[in-house]
Design a protein around this motif. Structure first.
Motif, PDB file in Angstrom:
ATOM      1  N   ASP A  35     -19.301  34.971  21.523  1.00  0.00           N
ATOM      2  CA  ASP A  35     -19.219  34.761  22.912  1.00  0.00           C
ATOM      3  C   ASP A  35     -20.249  35.339  23.779  1.00  0.00           C
ATOM      4  N   ASP A  36     -20.521  36.531  23.500  1.00  0.00           N
ATOM      5  CA  ASP A  36     -21.293  37.320  24.327  1.00  0.00           C
ATOM      6  C   ASP A  36     -22.560  38.116  23.460  1.00  0.00           C
ATOM      7  N   ASN A  56     -20.626  30.138  16.740  1.00  0.00           N
ATOM      8  CA  ASN A  56     -19.121  30.659  16.488  1.00  0.00           C
ATOM      9  C   ASN A  56     -18.537  30.878  17.819  1.00  0.00           C
ATOM     10  N   ALA A  57     -19.056  30.841  18.849  1.00  0.00           N
ATOM     11  CA  ALA A  57     -18.455  30.933  20.187  1.00  0.00           C
ATOM     12  C   ALA A  57     -17.177  30.110  20.472  1.00  0.00           C
ATOM     13  N   SER A  58     -16.604  30.493  21.438  1.00  0.00           N
ATOM     14  CA  SER A  58     -15.181  29.625  21.922  1.00  0.00           C
ATOM     15  C   SER A  58     -15.732  28.493  22.564  1.00  0.00           C
ATOM     16  N   ALA A  59     -16.847  28.362  23.027  1.00  0.00           N
ATOM     17  CA  ALA A  59     -17.430  27.147  23.616  1.00  0.00           C
ATOM     18  C   ALA A  59     -18.682  26.882  23.467  1.00  0.00           C
ATOM     19  N   ALA A  60     -19.333  25.776  24.031  1.00  0.00           N
ATOM     20  CA  ALA A  60     -20.938  25.282  23.946  1.00  0.00           C
ATOM     21  C   ALA A  60     -21.681  26.521  24.541  1.00  0.00           C
ATOM     22  N   ARG A  61     -22.750  26.367  23.684  1.00  0.00           N
ATOM     23  CA  ARG A  61     -23.813  27.400  24.081  1.00  0.00           C
ATOM     24  C   ARG A  61     -25.392  26.659  23.998  1.00  0.00           C
ATOM     25  N   ASN A  62     -26.287  27.451  24.476  1.00  0.00           N
ATOM     26  CA  ASN A  62     -27.661  26.909  24.455  1.00  0.00           C
ATOM     27  C   ASN A  62     -28.567  28.211  24.035  1.00  0.00           C
ATOM     28  N   VAL A  63     -29.532  27.909  23.117  1.00  0.00           N
ATOM     29  CA  VAL A  63     -30.180  29.107  22.497  1.00  0.00           C
ATOM     30  C   VAL A  63     -31.608  28.477  22.958  1.00  0.00           C
ATOM     31  N   SER A  64     -32.454  29.474  23.332  1.00  0.00           N
ATOM     32  CA  SER A  64     -34.121  29.099  23.619  1.00  0.00           C
ATOM     33  C   SER A  64     -34.811  30.184  23.461  1.00  0.00           C
ATOM     34  N   ALA A  65     -36.085  29.974  23.330  1.00  0.00           N
ATOM     35  CA  ALA A  65     -36.977  31.173  23.219  1.00  0.00           C
ATOM     36  C   ALA A  65     -37.221  31.794  24.821  1.00  0.00           C
ATOM     37  N   GLY A  66     -37.432  33.019  24.839  1.00  0.00           N
ATOM     38  CA  GLY A  66     -37.625  33.651  25.924  1.00  0.00           C
ATOM     39  C   GLY A  66     -38.822  33.129  27.008  1.00  0.00           C
ATOM     40  N   VAL A  91     -40.769  36.370  20.449  1.00  0.00           N
ATOM     41  CA  VAL A  91     -40.209  37.313  19.814  1.00  0.00           C
ATOM     42  C   VAL A  91     -38.688  37.449  20.482  1.00  0.00           C
ATOM     43  N   THR A  92     -38.510  36.945  21.692  1.00  0.00           N
ATOM     44  CA  THR A  92     -37.036  37.181  22.216  1.00  0.00           C
ATOM     45  C   THR A  92     -36.409  35.851  22.312  1.00  0.00           C
ATOM     46  N   PHE A  93     -34.985  35.711  21.938  1.00  0.00           N
ATOM     47  CA  PHE A  93     -34.559  34.259  22.085  1.00  0.00           C
ATOM     48  C   PHE A  93     -33.338  34.693  22.910  1.00  0.00           C
ATOM     49  N   ILE A  94     -32.721  33.777  23.834  1.00  0.00           N
ATOM     50  CA  ILE A  94     -31.862  33.658  24.749  1.00  0.00           C
ATOM     51  C   ILE A  94     -30.642  32.884  24.344  1.00  0.00           C
ATOM     52  N   GLY A  95     -29.607  33.357  24.471  1.00  0.00           N
ATOM     53  CA  GLY A  95     -28.155  32.643  24.442  1.00  0.00           C
ATOM     54  C   GLY A  95     -27.520  32.407  25.887  1.00  0.00           C
ATOM     55  N   THR A  96     -27.223  31.290  26.310  1.00  0.00           N
ATOM     56  CA  THR A  96     -26.768  30.879  27.358  1.00  0.00           C
ATOM     57  C   THR A  96     -25.458  30.053  27.472  1.00  0.00           C
ATOM     58  N   SER A  97     -24.273  30.758  28.074  1.00  0.00           N
ATOM     59  CA  SER A  97     -23.016  29.811  28.083  1.00  0.00           C
ATOM     60  C   SER A  97     -23.032  28.886  29.094  1.00  0.00           C
ATOM     61  N   TYR A 105     -27.335  36.320  27.233  1.00  0.00           N
ATOM     62  CA  TYR A 105     -27.628  37.467  26.485  1.00  0.00           C
ATOM     63  C   TYR A 105     -28.655  37.222  25.345  1.00  0.00           C
ATOM     64  N   SER A 106     -29.464  38.216  24.867  1.00  0.00           N
ATOM     65  CA  SER A 106     -30.746  37.892  23.960  1.00  0.00           C
ATOM     66  C   SER A 106     -30.478  38.637  22.672  1.00  0.00           C
ATOM     67  N   GLY A 107     -31.593  38.047  22.088  1.00  0.00           N
ATOM     68  CA  GLY A 107     -31.790  38.591  20.535  1.00  0.00           C
ATOM     69  C   GLY A 107     -33.248  38.733  20.409  1.00  0.00           C
ATOM     70  N   GLU A 108     -33.618  39.175  19.516  1.00  0.00           N
ATOM     71  CA  GLU A 108     -35.030  39.619  19.181  1.00  0.00           C
ATOM     72  C   GLU A 108     -35.309  39.306  17.603  1.00  0.00           C
ATOM     73  N   ILE A 109     -36.791  38.604  17.608  1.00  0.00           N
ATOM     74  CA  ILE A 109     -37.418  38.279  16.276  1.00  0.00           C
ATOM     75  C   ILE A 109     -38.362  39.562  16.011  1.00  0.00           C
ATOM     76  N   SER A 110     -38.579  39.951  15.006  1.00  0.00           N
ATOM     77  CA  SER A 110     -39.313  41.190  14.554  1.00  0.00           C
ATOM     78  C   SER A 110     -40.196  40.553  13.321  1.00  0.00           C
ATOM     79  N   PHE A 111     -41.519  40.902  13.255  1.00  0.00           N
ATOM     80  CA  PHE A 111     -42.448  40.561  11.959  1.00  0.00           C
ATOM     81  C   PHE A 111     -42.410  41.886  11.306  1.00  0.00           C
ATOM     82  N   ASP A 112     -41.872  43.140  11.764  1.00  0.00           N
ATOM     83  CA  ASP A 112     -41.806  44.119  10.945  1.00  0.00           C
ATOM     84  C   ASP A 112     -41.002  44.231   9.746  1.00  0.00           C
ATOM     85  N   PRO A 113     -41.169  44.865   8.592  1.00  0.00           N
ATOM     86  CA  PRO A 113     -40.300  44.994   7.565  1.00  0.00           C
ATOM     87  C   PRO A 113     -38.904  45.637   8.022  1.00  0.00           C
TER      88      PRO A 113
END
Length: 118
Positions: A35-36, A56-66, A91-97, A105-113
């Motif tokens: 959800d968040d 796995n949120a309680s409602a529909a979401r959209n995910v997109s590149a930053g 390297v940033t992705f955004i989730g939107t209710s 809310y956001s997440g991050e892609i890392s190319f580091d080990p």
């Protein structure tokens, strides 16, 4: 200087072998949409890997590149969306209710080990 047929075949075989090796090492990484937040919030990848976002949120979401270079569109609860990671991927992705008061809310892609991977 013309290239010999043997050298041409050898170069082609090398290219096919390298392409197959790259495809064989690509991994799929699941990112769960809550959800968040995302889990994991930081995903460690190599170019060519695939991210699979599972709602796995309680409602529909959209995910997109930053930077807006890709978007899942509406993901209903239980559905998923996959995106291949390129070397120059955002390297940033955004989730939107969705709805009247959308939250992001956001997440991050890392190319580091990945930590503790060795």
């Amino acid at each position: 200087m013309p290239i010999s047929l043997t050298k041409l075949i050898s170069a082609g075989a090398t290219a096919v072998t390298l392409a197959a090796a790259t495809a064989a090492t690509a991994q799929t990484h699941d990112v769960v949409i809550f959800d968040d937040a995302f889990f994991p919030a930081v995903i460690y990848v190599d170019a060519g890997d695939e991210l699979r976002f599972v709602n796995n949120a309680s409602a529909a979401r959209n995910v997109s590149a930053g930077d807006g270079s890709w978007s899942s569109g509406t993901l209903e609860t239980g559905s998923s969306f996959s995106q291949t990671v390129e070397a120059n991927s955002q390297v940033t992705f955004i989730g939107t209710s969705l709805g009247e008061n959308p939250k992001s809310y956001s997440g991050e892609i890392s190319f580091d080990p990945a930590p503790l991977s060795e």
